[in-house]
Design a protein around this motif. Structure first.
Motif, PDB file in Angstrom:
ATOM      1  N   ILE A 242     103.977 109.643  64.962  1.00 40.04           N
ATOM      2  CA  ILE A 242     103.294 110.925  64.778  1.00 40.04           C
ATOM      3  C   ILE A 242     103.457 111.431  63.352  1.00 40.04           C
ATOM      4  O   ILE A 242     102.479 111.866  62.712  1.00 40.04           O
ATOM      5  N   LEU A 243     104.660 111.390  62.813  1.00 42.99           N
ATOM      6  CA  LEU A 243     104.897 111.871  61.457  1.00 42.99           C
ATOM      7  C   LEU A 243     104.136 111.065  60.410  1.00 42.99           C
ATOM      8  O   LEU A 243     103.523 111.649  59.504  1.00 42.99           O
ATOM      9  N   PRO A 244     104.111 109.713  60.462  1.00 44.58           N
ATOM     10  CA  PRO A 244     103.287 108.978  59.483  1.00 44.58           C
ATOM     11  C   PRO A 244     101.808 109.316  59.546  1.00 44.58           C
ATOM     12  O   PRO A 244     101.137 109.382  58.510  1.00 44.58           O
ATOM     13  N   VAL A 245     101.273 109.528  60.757  1.00 41.80           N
ATOM     14  CA  VAL A 245      99.850 109.890  60.861  1.00 41.80           C
ATOM     15  C   VAL A 245      99.592 111.249  60.192  1.00 41.80           C
ATOM     16  O   VAL A 245      98.596 111.430  59.487  1.00 41.80           O
ATOM     17  N   LEU A 246     100.488 112.198  60.398  1.00 46.64           N
ATOM     18  CA  LEU A 246     100.341 113.505  59.754  1.00 46.64           C
ATOM     19  C   LEU A 246     100.457 113.392  58.235  1.00 46.64           C
ATOM     20  O   LEU A 246      99.727 114.068  57.493  1.00 46.64           O
ATOM     21  N   LEU A 247     101.328 112.528  57.746  1.00 43.32           N
ATOM     22  CA  LEU A 247     101.459 112.335  56.295  1.00 43.32           C
ATOM     23  C   LEU A 247     100.202 111.693  55.712  1.00 43.32           C
ATOM     24  O   LEU A 247      99.762 112.067  54.615  1.00 43.32           O
ATOM     25  N   LEU A 248      99.627 110.740  56.433  1.00 46.47           N
ATOM     26  CA  LEU A 248      98.378 110.134  55.966  1.00 46.47           C
ATOM     27  C   LEU A 248      97.251 111.157  55.925  1.00 46.47           C
ATOM     28  O   LEU A 248      96.430 111.159  54.992  1.00 46.47           O
ATOM     29  N   TRP A 249      97.211 112.030  56.918  1.00 50.00           N
ATOM     30  CA  TRP A 249      96.181 113.076  56.915  1.00 50.00           C
ATOM     31  C   TRP A 249      96.407 114.050  55.755  1.00 50.00           C
ATOM     32  O   TRP A 249      95.452 114.521  55.139  1.00 50.00           O
ATOM     33  N   SER A 250      97.666 114.353  55.439  1.00 50.70           N
ATOM     34  CA  SER A 250      97.966 115.226  54.299  1.00 50.70           C
ATOM     35  C   SER A 250      97.536 114.584  52.995  1.00 50.70           C
ATOM     36  O   SER A 250      97.007 115.257  52.095  1.00 50.70           O
ATOM     37  N   LEU A 251      97.730 113.271  52.861  1.00 45.54           N
ATOM     38  CA  LEU A 251      97.256 112.572  51.663  1.00 45.54           C
ATOM     39  C   LEU A 251      95.740 112.650  51.546  1.00 45.54           C
ATOM     40  O   LEU A 251      95.193 112.819  50.444  1.00 45.54           O
ATOM     41  N   ASP A 252      95.065 112.525  52.675  1.00 44.03           N
ATOM     42  CA  ASP A 252      93.607 112.614  52.645  1.00 44.03           C
ATOM     43  C   ASP A 252      93.149 114.012  52.222  1.00 44.03           C
ATOM     44  O   ASP A 252      92.183 114.147  51.456  1.00 44.03           O
ATOM     45  N   MET A 253      93.823 115.053  52.707  1.00 41.56           N
ATOM     46  CA  MET A 253      93.476 116.407  52.288  1.00 41.56           C
ATOM     47  C   MET A 253      93.801 116.637  50.808  1.00 41.56           C
ATOM     48  O   MET A 253      93.059 117.334  50.098  1.00 41.56           O
ATOM     49  N   ALA A 254      94.886 116.039  50.327  1.00 45.54           N
ATOM     50  CA  ALA A 254      95.245 116.192  48.912  1.00 45.54           C
ATOM     51  C   ALA A 254      94.267 115.488  47.987  1.00 45.54           C
ATOM     52  O   ALA A 254      94.178 115.830  46.806  1.00 45.54           O
ATOM     53  N   SER A 255      93.516 114.524  48.506  1.00 41.25           N
ATOM     54  CA  SER A 255      92.556 113.809  47.663  1.00 41.25           C
ATOM     55  C   SER A 255      91.401 114.698  47.216  1.00 41.25           C
ATOM     56  O   SER A 255      90.648 114.307  46.321  1.00 41.25           O
ATOM     57  N   PHE A 256      91.230 115.879  47.813  1.00 36.11           N
ATOM     58  CA  PHE A 256      90.166 116.779  47.359  1.00 36.11           C
ATOM     59  C   PHE A 256      90.445 117.293  45.947  1.00 36.11           C
ATOM     60  O   PHE A 256      89.519 117.766  45.272  1.00 36.11           O
ATOM     61  N   MET A 257      91.686 117.231  45.511  1.00 39.54           N
ATOM     62  CA  MET A 257      92.013 117.659  44.153  1.00 39.54           C
ATOM     63  C   MET A 257      91.791 116.565  43.112  1.00 39.54           C
ATOM     64  O   MET A 257      91.974 116.783  41.931  1.00 39.54           O
ATOM     65  N   MET A 307      89.232 112.620  58.872  1.00 40.24           N
ATOM     66  CA  MET A 307      89.265 111.789  57.667  1.00 40.24           C
ATOM     67  C   MET A 307      87.921 111.117  57.423  1.00 40.24           C
ATOM     68  O   MET A 307      87.508 110.932  56.270  1.00 40.24           O
ATOM     69  N   MET A 308      87.216 110.766  58.495  1.00 38.29           N
ATOM     70  CA  MET A 308      85.886 110.187  58.326  1.00 38.29           C
ATOM     71  C   MET A 308      84.906 111.210  57.767  1.00 38.29           C
ATOM     72  O   MET A 308      84.104 110.899  56.865  1.00 38.29           O
ATOM     73  N   LEU A 309      84.954 112.454  58.264  1.00 39.33           N
ATOM     74  CA  LEU A 309      84.095 113.501  57.701  1.00 39.33           C
ATOM     75  C   LEU A 309      84.430 113.762  56.246  1.00 39.33           C
ATOM     76  O   LEU A 309      83.535 114.003  55.413  1.00 39.33           O
ATOM     77  N   SER A 310      85.714 113.725  55.909  1.00 31.10           N
ATOM     78  CA  SER A 310      86.113 113.905  54.511  1.00 31.10           C
ATOM     79  C   SER A 310      85.560 112.805  53.633  1.00 31.10           C
ATOM     80  O   SER A 310      85.089 113.049  52.510  1.00 31.10           O
ATOM     81  N   LEU A 311      85.579 111.570  54.127  1.00 30.97           N
ATOM     82  CA  LEU A 311      85.019 110.462  53.348  1.00 30.97           C
ATOM     83  C   LEU A 311      83.511 110.603  53.177  1.00 30.97           C
ATOM     84  O   LEU A 311      82.970 110.384  52.078  1.00 30.97           O
ATOM     85  N   LEU A 312      82.803 110.980  54.238  1.00 31.01           N
ATOM     86  CA  LEU A 312      81.355 111.170  54.141  1.00 31.01           C
ATOM     87  C   LEU A 312      81.007 112.302  53.184  1.00 31.01           C
ATOM     88  O   LEU A 312      80.023 112.223  52.420  1.00 31.01           O
ATOM     89  N   GLU A 313      81.821 113.379  53.205  1.00 35.24           N
ATOM     90  CA  GLU A 313      81.574 114.488  52.283  1.00 35.24           C
ATOM     91  C   GLU A 313      81.754 114.046  50.833  1.00 35.24           C
ATOM     92  O   GLU A 313      80.973 114.420  49.961  1.00 35.24           O
ATOM     93  N   THR A 314      82.757 113.235  50.569  1.00 40.22           N
ATOM     94  CA  THR A 314      82.988 112.739  49.206  1.00 40.22           C
ATOM     95  C   THR A 314      81.832 111.852  48.747  1.00 40.22           C
ATOM     96  O   THR A 314      81.366 111.948  47.603  1.00 40.22           O
ATOM     97  N   ILE A 315      81.356 110.994  49.639  1.00 41.03           N
ATOM     98  CA  ILE A 315      80.225 110.122  49.283  1.00 41.03           C
ATOM     99  C   ILE A 315      78.981 110.944  49.006  1.00 41.03           C
ATOM    100  O   ILE A 315      78.225 110.680  48.043  1.00 41.03           O
TER     101      ILE A 315
END
Length: 429
Positions: A242-257, A307-315
């Motif tokens: 559970i904790l690694p999945v949350l950390l991966l999601w946090s990395l994905d949110m941090a990629s907006f910067m 994370m998929m919506l975040s990737l589509l938004e970036t594209i």
């Protein structure tokens, strides 16, 4: 006379001493003769009354809980007691011997089985049982039981499982054998918690028993059902999953910067693949025949969807910004300006002035700081307009104002395009 009394006393003493061994008890019970008589028949005086068996089960270890195959492996102690009225003696006649141990193959034993068992007992049958002087029989079996267990993994890894061990006779009905438990639920739970040696990742909660009668293929049988309740220790799953999945999601949110370039898309795809790998590991644990989707699966799918919506938004943002960065045809823009200058007759001086102004602006905009080009043109436009209001209308000055406004709009559009502004709105939204 004295010699005769002494002889009879010595004979009586030898006779008494000869009755103080276990063999004397076995010979008295005739267990060495007519052996089939003791093993083939059920030990009851009245066939209309069922033989009463008492069970006492102790959970010694929880060896394995397999959620994928829905198997439960446990190590239990089973004590079975019943009364054989044909096997009894007066202990005072045998120097106080009130119990003996005999092989289980020499007397009748009940044909008990566990309904949920899927594999043969790995521990093997007990070679001996204990016989008491009043006819009570005590058989203890140590069993390694691999049984089926319907597991509910909706709350995994915070779930609590209940597995049943149903004891019953193989062929005897309740008219021949009547089962009952010898201890109450509090007693068997206390002894199990005290004697528990191995729990793996599970914490033993309690064990309860109940007596049931059930029709099995036309035979009404007496059964004793022991329910083992255990709770999973979730700490390892929290740390390792559970904790690694949350950390991966946090990395994905941090990629907006991060800046909008191709590297950002690659980074997001790498994080998305890591979440997919975690889902594959989860698929190896959970059973495929679950009636309800586990909460942890919903959690992973939600994270994956975000994370998929975040990737589509970036594209999408990169695509829109790429439309404004396409090269423009400078000759076409100059031709449009020239045509606008040639629309009015007698505007040669104005067009020359406009071209000169264009050359000056084009030469000087490269020296202006970023963000100041449009403001400088706006200042010049205001000064010309103010002069026009103070001195009177002038066609050339009107044309210059229009030219300055046109140039300022063109520079604003070139600085931040429409698609770029739309992409910025989508990114902020």
């Amino acid at each position: 006379m004295m010699l005769t009394c002494f002889f009879f006393l010595l004979l009586f003493t030898d006779s008494a001493l000869s009755q103080c061994t276990y063999r004397d008890v076995v010979q008295h019970l005739n267990l060495t003769k007519e052996k089939d008589l003791w093993t083939l028949t059920q030990p009851v005086n009245n066939i209309s009354e069922p033989l009463k068996l008492q069970l006492d089960v102790l959970l010694y270890a929880i060896l394995e809980v397999n959620e994928k195959d829905q198997h439960f492996e446990s190590y239990i102690w089973v004590d079975v007691t019943w009364r054989d009225k044909f096997l009894s003696w007066n202990s005072s006649e045998f120097c106080g011997i009130d119990k003996i141990n005999i092989p289980t193959t020499s007397v009748w034993t009940p044909d008990l089985t566990i309904a949920e068992m899927t594999e043969k007992d790995k521990a093997g049958p007990s070679p001996y049982l204990k016989v008491f002087s009043d006819g009570d029989m005590w058989l203890r079996e140590d069993m390694v039981v691999v049984s089926t267990c319907r597991m509910h993994v909706f709350k995994f890894p915070f779930d609590t499982q209940k597995c049943n061990l149903t004891f019953k006779s193989i062929i005897h009905s309740d008219e021949s054998i009547k089962l009952s438990q010898s201890g109450d639920n509090q007693r068997i739970t206390g002894w199990s918690q005290k004697m528990m040696q191995s729990k793996t990742e599970w914490e033993f909660i309690n064990m309860t028993s109940s007596i049931q009668n059930e029709d099995n293929f036309g035979i009404n049988q007496s059964m004793v059902v022991y329910t083992i309740t255990m709770k999973r220790r979730p700490i390892l799953y929290i740390i390792n999953f559970i904790l690694p999945v949350l950390l991966l999601w946090s990395l994905d949110m941090a990629s907006f910067m991060m800046p909008e370039d191709g590297g950002k898309v690659g980074f997001k795809i790498s994080v998305l693949l890591a979440v997919i790998l975690m889902q594959l590991l989860l698929n190896e644990i959970l059973p495929a025949s679950s009636n309800r989707i586990p909460m942890i699966v919903v959690f992973c799918i939600s994270i994956f969807g975000l994370m998929m919506l975040s990737l589509l938004e970036t594209i999408l943002v990169m695509y829109l910004m790429g439309k404004d960065s396409a090269p423009k045809d400078k000759e076409e823009d100059n031709q449009n300006l020239s045509e606008e200058c040639g629309e009015k007759e007698g505007s040669t001086k104005l067009c020359s002035c406009f071209r000169g102004l264009e050359l000056v602006l084009c030469a000087s905009t490269s020296d202006w700081p970023s963000g100041e080009t449009s403001s400088e043109l706006l200042q010049v436009e205001k000064e010309v307009s103010h002069k026009q209001q103070s001195e009177g209308p002038n066609d050339e000055e009107n044309s210059v104002i229009k030219a300055l406004s046109l140039l300022r709009n063109m520079l604003d559009t070139e600085k931040i395009g429409y698609w770029t502004r739309l992409a910025q709105r989508i990114h902020k939204g």
